[in-house]
Write a protein that holds these residues in place. Sequence first.
Motif, PDB file in Angstrom:
ATOM      1  N   VAL A  23       0.541  -1.013   0.014  1.00 15.01           N
ATOM      2  CA  VAL A  23      -0.181   0.518   0.023  1.00 15.01           C
ATOM      3  C   VAL A  23       0.847   1.091   0.121  1.00 15.01           C
ATOM      4  O   VAL A  23       0.510   2.041  -1.443  1.00 15.01           O
ATOM      5  N   LEU A  24       2.030   1.271   0.332  1.00 10.45           N
ATOM      6  CA  LEU A  24       3.078   2.476   1.185  1.00 10.45           C
ATOM      7  C   LEU A  24       3.864   2.354  -0.302  1.00 10.45           C
ATOM      8  O   LEU A  24       3.939   3.682  -0.927  1.00 10.45           O
ATOM      9  N   GLY A  25       3.695   0.997  -1.156  1.00 11.94           N
ATOM     10  CA  GLY A  25       4.810   1.728  -2.103  1.00 11.94           C
ATOM     11  C   GLY A  25       4.026   2.506  -3.993  1.00 11.94           C
ATOM     12  O   GLY A  25       4.681   3.230  -4.119  1.00 11.94           O
ATOM     13  N   ILE A  26       2.886   1.630  -3.385  1.00 10.80           N
ATOM     14  CA  ILE A  26       1.716   2.065  -4.555  1.00 10.80           C
ATOM     15  C   ILE A  26       1.391   3.720  -4.898  1.00 10.80           C
ATOM     16  O   ILE A  26       2.150   4.634  -5.261  1.00 10.80           O
ATOM     17  N   VAL A  27       1.246   3.906  -3.115  1.00  5.14           N
ATOM     18  CA  VAL A  27       1.348   5.881  -2.944  1.00  5.14           C
ATOM     19  C   VAL A  27       2.283   6.818  -3.731  1.00  5.14           C
ATOM     20  O   VAL A  27       2.944   7.133  -3.968  1.00  5.14           O
ATOM     21  N   LEU A  28       3.755   5.705  -2.600  1.00  9.03           N
ATOM     22  CA  LEU A  28       5.040   6.425  -2.937  1.00  9.03           C
ATOM     23  C   LEU A  28       5.603   6.234  -4.931  1.00  9.03           C
ATOM     24  O   LEU A  28       6.457   7.476  -5.281  1.00  9.03           O
ATOM     25  N   LEU A  29       4.573   5.135  -5.417  1.00  7.45           N
ATOM     26  CA  LEU A  29       4.774   5.349  -7.005  1.00  7.45           C
ATOM     27  C   LEU A  29       4.423   6.559  -6.985  1.00  7.45           C
ATOM     28  O   LEU A  29       4.778   6.656  -8.792  1.00  7.45           O
ATOM     29  N   LEU A  88       3.965  18.262  -2.241  1.00 10.99           N
ATOM     30  CA  LEU A  88       3.746  16.965  -2.588  1.00 10.99           C
ATOM     31  C   LEU A  88       5.224  16.039  -1.522  1.00 10.99           C
ATOM     32  O   LEU A  88       4.278  16.060  -1.073  1.00 10.99           O
ATOM     33  N   GLY A  89       6.450  16.579  -1.436  1.00  8.61           N
ATOM     34  CA  GLY A  89       6.707  16.700  -1.249  1.00  8.61           C
ATOM     35  C   GLY A  89       7.308  16.393   0.290  1.00  8.61           C
ATOM     36  O   GLY A  89       6.701  15.144   0.618  1.00  8.61           O
ATOM     37  N   ILE A  90       6.643  17.164   0.884  1.00  5.70           N
ATOM     38  CA  ILE A  90       6.787  16.986   2.880  1.00  5.70           C
ATOM     39  C   ILE A  90       5.450  16.331   3.575  1.00  5.70           C
ATOM     40  O   ILE A  90       5.576  15.490   3.799  1.00  5.70           O
ATOM     41  N   THR A  91       4.432  16.249   2.250  1.00  2.00           N
ATOM     42  CA  THR A  91       3.247  15.258   2.614  1.00  2.00           C
ATOM     43  C   THR A  91       3.859  13.683   2.937  1.00  2.00           C
ATOM     44  O   THR A  91       3.016  13.791   3.471  1.00  2.00           O
ATOM     45  N   LEU A  92       4.575  13.502   1.729  1.00  2.67           N
ATOM     46  CA  LEU A  92       4.859  12.271   1.624  1.00  2.67           C
ATOM     47  C   LEU A  92       6.069  11.685   2.656  1.00  2.67           C
ATOM     48  O   LEU A  92       6.215  10.492   2.525  1.00  2.67           O
ATOM     49  N   ILE A  93       6.298  12.887   3.487  1.00  2.65           N
ATOM     50  CA  ILE A  93       7.985  12.056   4.363  1.00  2.65           C
ATOM     51  C   ILE A  93       7.015  11.428   5.235  1.00  2.65           C
ATOM     52  O   ILE A  93       7.843  10.104   5.337  1.00  2.65           O
ATOM     53  N   PRO A  94       6.280  11.236   5.422  1.00  3.09           N
ATOM     54  CA  PRO A  94       5.681   9.803   6.349  1.00  3.09           C
ATOM     55  C   PRO A  94       5.756   8.648   5.885  1.00  3.09           C
ATOM     56  O   PRO A  94       5.856   7.675   6.401  1.00  3.09           O
ATOM     57  N   LEU A  97       8.850   7.223   5.241  1.00  2.00           N
ATOM     58  CA  LEU A  97       9.724   7.071   6.409  1.00  2.00           C
ATOM     59  C   LEU A  97       9.061   5.306   6.868  1.00  2.00           C
ATOM     60  O   LEU A  97       9.443   4.402   7.373  1.00  2.00           O
ATOM     61  N   ALA A  98       7.177   5.189   7.103  1.00  2.00           N
ATOM     62  CA  ALA A  98       6.605   3.903   6.424  1.00  2.00           C
ATOM     63  C   ALA A  98       7.597   2.546   5.842  1.00  2.00           C
ATOM     64  O   ALA A  98       7.086   2.070   6.353  1.00  2.00           O
ATOM     65  N   LYS A  99       7.315   3.851   4.417  1.00  2.00           N
ATOM     66  CA  LYS A  99       7.898   2.331   4.218  1.00  2.00           C
ATOM     67  C   LYS A  99       8.911   1.620   4.217  1.00  2.00           C
ATOM     68  O   LYS A  99       9.358   0.439   4.396  1.00  2.00           O
ATOM     69  N   LEU A 100      10.417   2.902   4.254  1.00  4.13           N
ATOM     70  CA  LEU A 100      11.543   2.492   4.464  1.00  4.13           C
ATOM     71  C   LEU A 100      11.556   1.749   5.709  1.00  4.13           C
ATOM     72  O   LEU A 100      12.078   0.737   6.465  1.00  4.13           O
ATOM     73  N   TRP A 101      10.523   2.236   7.054  1.00  2.00           N
ATOM     74  CA  TRP A 101      10.583   1.123   8.236  1.00  2.00           C
ATOM     75  C   TRP A 101      10.117  -0.763   8.049  1.00  2.00           C
ATOM     76  O   TRP A 101      10.345  -1.146   8.505  1.00  2.00           O
ATOM     77  N   SER A 102       9.154   0.016   6.994  1.00  2.00           N
ATOM     78  CA  SER A 102       8.194  -1.539   6.388  1.00  2.00           C
ATOM     79  C   SER A 102       9.512  -2.770   5.958  1.00  2.00           C
ATOM     80  O   SER A 102       9.128  -4.078   6.532  1.00  2.00           O
ATOM     81  N   VAL A 103      10.609  -2.159   5.702  1.00  2.00           N
ATOM     82  CA  VAL A 103      11.395  -2.957   4.988  1.00  2.00           C
ATOM     83  C   VAL A 103      12.496  -2.957   5.522  1.00  2.00           C
ATOM     84  O   VAL A 103      13.821  -4.124   4.611  1.00  2.00           O
ATOM     85  N   LEU A 215      -1.849   2.680   8.978  1.00  2.00           N
ATOM     86  CA  LEU A 215      -1.433   3.283   7.551  1.00  2.00           C
ATOM     87  C   LEU A 215      -2.867   4.584   8.038  1.00  2.00           C
ATOM     88  O   LEU A 215      -2.744   5.626   7.142  1.00  2.00           O
ATOM     89  N   GLY A 216      -3.777   4.441   8.754  1.00  2.00           N
ATOM     90  CA  GLY A 216      -4.629   5.888   9.748  1.00  2.00           C
ATOM     91  C   GLY A 216      -3.648   6.488  10.050  1.00  2.00           C
ATOM     92  O   GLY A 216      -3.343   7.895   9.640  1.00  2.00           O
ATOM     93  N   LEU A 217      -2.382   6.360  10.238  1.00  2.00           N
ATOM     94  CA  LEU A 217      -2.110   7.112  11.272  1.00  2.00           C
ATOM     95  C   LEU A 217      -0.729   7.787  10.144  1.00  2.00           C
ATOM     96  O   LEU A 217      -0.329   9.380  10.724  1.00  2.00           O
TER      97      LEU A 217
END
Length: 411
Positions: A23-29, A88-94, A97-103, A215-217
């Motif tokens: 889910v995080l990866g698709i958002v970042l894509l 958008l760049g600032i909005t994507l920071i969480p 970080l969540a994507k990096l934590w997940s992997v 994901l809501g957080l």
Amino acid sequence: MRRTPFSPSFWRSPLRGPWFTSVLGIVLLGGITVLFVTGLLSYAAYNPDLARVNDKTPDKGILGFYLFSWPTDPHWLYRLTQGVHVTLGITLIPVLLAKLWSVVPKLFTLPPARSLAHALERISLLLLVGGGLFEFVTGVLNVQLDYVFPGSFYPLHFYGAWVFFAAFVAHAVLKTPAALRNLRGMRQPPQVAEEESELVSPDPDPPTVSRRGALGLVGGGSLLLFGTTVGQGFDGLRWSAVLAPHGADPGSGPGGFQINKTAAYAGISAAERSEEAWRLTVAGRTGTVRLSRAELLRLPLHSSALPIACVEGWSTSDQWWRGVRLRDLAALVGYDGDPPDVFVESLQRHGAFRRAALRANQVADPRSLLALFVNGEELTPDHGHPARVIVPAAPGVLNTKWVARMTFGDL
């Protein structure tokens, strides 16, 4: 036996798994693709192929293959593209970080490479993580006007973006099919879809929040950053952009709109801006003329409603500028037909963009002015008195303040 990060049982969060990561990866894509495209547009807006003073990456080589002459229509183009890029760049920071934590367990997987394909994936992952952190950190520091990194922001961010996006594309090619499969299987019980995944802990802690809750957080954090950043692009909402720099206090009245660089900061004294001392030098095909401000006021004056938009992401609404058209100044030195490029120099003696080049299409646009007034009053010293350039759709730094000399001709 003591657990180490190289042991799968070291990572015990029950939240990690292919579905959460997908889910995080698709958002970042989608988000990072938009960031990359708007970043390339921001670079093109400087017209770096026009003159070396505009080009902060002279060794870009084939990386500049896409560059084109930046248009003047619509007049809010740079305001839009750069506002989207920064917000958008600032909005994507969480999300990042969540994507990096997940992997993060994958960074410690042993053996380091099980096959050539696995080795390529690990290399792309390292470049992806390092490049992503580098781009987001330098971008945030630039927005905050904190230039603590070694070297100029422009080449660091430009070359870093290409390294990061190349790794991002390679990673997306490898992982997007699996991510889509994971999302299609999201209705299955997690243990069925994920039991073989190396992201799933073999000894998870008891859950304290669901994956959808996590994901809501993440989404809430992104909305918070969006709400405290997006206002920098709207005069009436600027107070809400608490995470964005507001520059020097512009005061109130006709000149009460945002600035980054004051006259005092640029070292522009009252004496050299005075009516007695200041002269505009205009050079071109037929020679050179020197004009006082009073002489400029006797030339035909025109008005344009144009914003100021800056690379840091902030912008103003349209301000009413009044002054002499750039193409009329070109006509004074022999360019009665189609005007050429122009090289603009400021009274400012030090610092980046104290000189700038504008393309012929920018000079020719009837809204492009050497402005003497804004919103019905003389320019304030901080807004460029005695005269400044204002061009539709151009980055703020190309709208040179405290203009001293303009040289027309092909650059």
